[in-house]
Design a protein around this motif. Sequence first.
Motif, mmCIF file in Angstrom:
data_model
loop_
_atom_site.group_PDB
_atom_site.id
_atom_site.type_symbol
_atom_site.label_atom_id
_atom_site.label_comp_id
_atom_site.label_asym_id
_atom_site.label_seq_id
_atom_site.Cartn_x
_atom_site.Cartn_y
_atom_site.Cartn_z
ATOM 1 N N ALA A 87 -7.950 70.629 132.705
ATOM 2 C CA ALA A 87 -7.971 71.822 133.550
ATOM 3 C C ALA A 87 -6.999 72.874 133.043
ATOM 4 C CB ALA A 87 -7.649 71.438 134.998
ATOM 5 N N ALA A 109 -10.569 73.888 129.898
ATOM 6 C CA ALA A 109 -10.785 75.146 130.620
ATOM 7 C C ALA A 109 -10.283 76.324 129.801
ATOM 8 C CB ALA A 109 -10.079 75.094 131.979
ATOM 9 N N ALA A 112 -11.497 79.796 130.515
ATOM 10 C CA ALA A 112 -10.956 80.496 131.683
ATOM 11 C C ALA A 112 -9.746 81.327 131.314
ATOM 12 C CB ALA A 112 -10.587 79.481 132.778
ATOM 13 N N THR A 307 -4.095 82.079 132.697
ATOM 14 C CA THR A 307 -4.663 81.651 133.962
ATOM 15 C C THR A 307 -3.556 81.290 134.930
ATOM 16 O OG1 THR A 307 -4.905 79.470 132.993
ATOM 17 C CG2 THR A 307 -6.859 80.857 133.059
ATOM 18 N N ARG A 315 -10.296 79.491 138.584
ATOM 19 C CA ARG A 315 -11.171 79.307 137.442
ATOM 20 C C ARG A 315 -10.890 78.019 136.681
ATOM 21 N NH1 ARG A 315 -13.854 83.951 136.173
ATOM 22 N NH2 ARG A 315 -14.143 83.338 134.004
ATOM 23 N N SER A 316 -9.624 77.726 136.414
ATOM 24 C CA SER A 316 -9.324 76.595 135.533
ATOM 25 C C SER A 316 -9.858 75.293 136.088
ATOM 26 C CB SER A 316 -7.813 76.469 135.326
ATOM 27 O OG SER A 316 -7.323 77.553 134.604
ATOM 28 N N HIS A 317 -9.608 75.036 137.365
ATOM 29 C CA HIS A 317 -10.009 73.737 137.902
ATOM 30 C C HIS A 317 -11.515 73.622 137.958
ATOM 31 C CE1 HIS A 317 -10.853 75.897 141.620
ATOM 32 N NE2 HIS A 317 -11.549 74.837 141.962
ATOM 33 N N ARG A 319 -13.814 75.225 136.086
ATOM 34 C CA ARG A 319 -14.381 75.108 134.753
ATOM 35 C C ARG A 319 -14.152 73.705 134.209
ATOM 36 N NH1 ARG A 319 -14.898 80.004 131.868
ATOM 37 N NH2 ARG A 319 -15.780 81.540 133.281
ATOM 38 N N GLY A 320 -12.988 73.137 134.505
ATOM 39 C CA GLY A 320 -12.648 71.848 133.929
ATOM 40 C C GLY A 320 -13.334 70.681 134.593
#
Length: 346
Positions: A87, A109, A112, A307, A315-317, A319-320
């Motif tokens: 993430a 991620a 992101a 991020t 976004r990061s979580h 996308r990951g």
Amino acid sequence: MSHQTPLPNVVLAMPADIANKLFRPRLLDILAAQVNLLSREPLEEFASAASLDLLAQADILITGWGCHRINAEVLQAAPRLRHILHASGTVKSHISEVCWERCIEVSTAADANTNPVAGYTLAMLLPANKNILPLSRQLHVKRYPVDPEGEFPLLGNDRKRLGIIGAAKIGRQVIRLLQPFDVEVVVADPFLDDAEAAVLGVTVVKLEDLASTSDVVSLHAPSLPSTLNLIDADIIASFRPGATFINTARGELVDQDALLRRLETGDLSAVLDVTTLGVTGRFWLLQQPGCAAHPAHRRITGHRIGTAGGHRRGRSHSRGTRGAIAFRPASRTFAPHRIVAWPHLG
């Protein structure tokens, strides 16, 4: 009679403070509704009996900044593990070669992080050629109107040369964001050939040529043993007077002492989102009275342009973890040459 596919067992692996930032309770609720989340608390190590018990059941690890290295011993304790979803950005610090050998599917991620960093770079590139910071400083000091074109005869972005070092995800996005502007973009990247460059609308040049001829130089190369001090004393000395250097990559790619010396002359501006450990305070000393490199000629942003905040949580979580929820095969997101070596660009 239909058989329902069992939900994958998912374990978080990262320091608790990072998990709390990336996965707020509401987001954990969403995740737990779609997978079998074995624990809402992350694994902060892989050695205790409790950690080993969770590893033995895990199909998917969701990792974050500060995750311990996933080596052969960890994989032996996790016989069911098939996916590692990071993430955050780079996985170099915690994914070992044995993960690839066991065909663990890894995703990150990193995408992101692309738009926030590229957007910030654009926001620094365009004002740099307009000399916004030095002009603002003069207004504060003189307390009367300043003639911008008289003070800076070459003011403006039209037909200026912008140098991009590294044309991976972020570098390419910066190039795309620059397309509406009447600027010349040159790129130094050992993996960008002329055909790809033509599609991007840029020209490939040697690093030395880019550094000595660009009005703004923006660094987006990866951190590898071969890129340590990529921007060395000779490159820094070759920056043209009045140029601006932007570093949103990593501090260790730049000879920090040489950069400090050049900034002290006052003929180079710098926007530094990253420095190296123990050096940041020395850059702050440049604001002291009598130093030619006034704060109007440099900005330090403390590695906060990616991020962070809402970008990170929003976004990061997602996308990951999206691939994990659907149990889709993830992908090895790095071509081997991007991991192993970055040839000298000269």
